[in-house]
Design a protein around this motif. Sequence first.
Motif, short mmCIF file in Angstrom:
data_model
loop_
_atom_site.label_atom_id
_atom_site.label_comp_id
_atom_site.label_asym_id
_atom_site.label_seq_id
_atom_site.Cartn_x
_atom_site.Cartn_y
_atom_site.Cartn_z
N ALA A 123 -44.03 116.87 -12.29
CA ALA A 123 -42.88 116.51 -11.51
C ALA A 123 -42.23 114.97 -11.70
O ALA A 123 -40.94 115.15 -12.39
CB ALA A 123 -42.61 116.72 -10.20
N LEU A 124 -42.68 114.07 -11.56
CA LEU A 124 -42.28 112.81 -11.90
C LEU A 124 -41.90 112.20 -12.70
O LEU A 124 -40.68 111.62 -12.92
CB LEU A 124 -43.37 111.49 -10.79
CG LEU A 124 -43.28 111.18 -9.54
CD1 LEU A 124 -44.38 110.52 -9.08
CD2 LEU A 124 -42.06 111.37 -9.18
N LEU A 141 -39.24 100.86 -13.98
CA LEU A 141 -39.69 102.16 -12.59
C LEU A 141 -39.50 101.02 -11.63
O LEU A 141 -39.90 99.96 -11.40
CB LEU A 141 -41.11 102.50 -12.87
CG LEU A 141 -41.17 103.53 -14.74
CD1 LEU A 141 -42.69 104.10 -14.61
CD2 LEU A 141 -40.02 104.57 -14.05
N TYR A 142 -40.17 101.55 -10.00
CA TYR A 142 -40.53 100.79 -9.06
C TYR A 142 -41.20 101.76 -8.41
O TYR A 142 -40.78 102.97 -7.71
CB TYR A 142 -39.26 100.85 -8.32
CG TYR A 142 -39.05 99.98 -6.91
CD1 TYR A 142 -40.31 99.13 -6.72
CD2 TYR A 142 -38.19 100.17 -5.96
CE1 TYR A 142 -39.93 98.88 -4.89
CE2 TYR A 142 -37.91 99.38 -5.27
CZ TYR A 142 -38.84 98.35 -4.64
OH TYR A 142 -39.18 97.93 -3.29
N LEU A 157 -49.40 107.84 -14.99
CA LEU A 157 -48.50 108.74 -15.83
C LEU A 157 -47.78 107.23 -15.95
O LEU A 157 -46.37 107.22 -16.54
CB LEU A 157 -47.65 108.85 -13.73
CG LEU A 157 -45.86 108.81 -13.99
CD1 LEU A 157 -45.96 109.78 -14.71
CD2 LEU A 157 -45.73 109.00 -12.59
N ILE A 158 -47.72 105.42 -15.72
CA ILE A 158 -47.62 104.88 -15.96
C ILE A 158 -47.39 104.37 -17.76
O ILE A 158 -47.13 104.36 -18.80
CB ILE A 158 -48.10 103.65 -15.35
CG1 ILE A 158 -47.64 103.32 -14.04
CG2 ILE A 158 -47.58 102.19 -15.70
CD1 ILE A 158 -45.75 103.30 -13.66
N ALA A 184 -52.63 100.00 -18.40
CA ALA A 184 -51.75 100.58 -18.88
C ALA A 184 -51.35 101.24 -19.98
O ALA A 184 -50.99 102.25 -20.74
CB ALA A 184 -51.91 102.14 -17.86
N SER A 185 -50.46 100.38 -19.98
CA SER A 185 -48.93 99.89 -20.76
C SER A 185 -49.45 98.83 -22.37
O SER A 185 -48.78 98.45 -22.68
CB SER A 185 -47.57 99.42 -20.20
OG SER A 185 -47.72 98.48 -19.55
N GLU A 186 -50.67 98.26 -21.94
CA GLU A 186 -51.13 97.14 -22.57
C GLU A 186 -51.05 97.98 -24.34
O GLU A 186 -51.73 99.03 -25.07
CB GLU A 186 -52.75 96.65 -22.78
CG GLU A 186 -53.34 95.82 -23.46
CD GLU A 186 -54.46 95.57 -22.82
OE1 GLU A 186 -55.11 95.00 -23.61
OE2 GLU A 186 -55.31 96.18 -22.57
N GLY A 187 -50.47 96.89 -25.33
CA GLY A 187 -49.74 97.38 -26.71
C GLY A 187 -48.82 97.34 -26.91
O GLY A 187 -48.16 97.95 -28.11
#
Length: 305
Positions: A123-124, A141-142, A157-158, A184-187
């Motif tokens: 949903a998010l 994102l916050y 999710l991130i 999680a967002s590495e690279g």
Amino acid sequence: MKPEDTRQKLTGVFAPIVTPFRDDGTIDFEALKRNVEKLSKTRLRGYFALGTNGEFRSLTYDEKLRVIETVLEVKGDKVLIGGASCESTFESKKLAQDLHRLGVDFVSLMPPSFFARRMTDDALYEYFTEVAEAVDKPVLLYNNPAVANNLCLSPALIARLSEHPNILGLKDTSKGNYDAYIAASEGKEFFVLAGSADFVFPALLVGAVGGVLSLANVFPDLCCDLVELGLRKDLERGLPLHRFVARLNSLVSGRYGVSGVKAAMDLFGFEGGFPRKPLKPLGEKEKEALEREIRELLATFSRSQ
């Protein structure tokens, strides 16, 4: 926006500016303007308007737009992040589009949280991506569970959202998950801003590029000093300053929240004004104790240098 441009725009300290209210509940736009003009003379990278410290949930739609217009009038060359968080995808898209039209640099989105138990990752994901695709401005994102019904964005999710071409970063105030989000967002071209002076220094050491720090409304140069040391990975000078700033932050926003930030602004050269009811301002005894403790802490730190 090129990745290097995004990194440059987000590297440093952002003040999550307050909305100064008069005691009758109306917004003092002239005080807001004076605060931004004064902050614009510092080393801050920019501002986050319509966030938690801006009491965005207490503003009408038209007031939100006027706050942004006021900041844009006097922000100079600073970067402006505008909060577009609403409880529905429909209204968040509308507000994000209006902020884009007015000229913010980034749009910020907190997850809707009234129906928190129904806000699954799927949903998010739909919420964030639908809003991101409705505007031609980069989205941040916050994540702030303390003011979002304890709804915390998951690292999974991130990681998913960081793949979206128009979702370029995250402000994290979850008190410890920043390292998971960076991993999680590495690279990827995805940039993390720490959401508190309590942990901005360790966040910078593991890959964050800056911070959105409520204390920067009161002591912007001090916050800039800390973040610059963190970006340089200077542990010798940074760790003592980190410990001091964390203690200072605990006296201001840690103890009293937005009301404490506003009171400290009034005490140290800015105009915090009143919070909007039902949020209450500090009482006189609380203000006196706050000023005494801050001045004692500042004096003790100064003597140690």
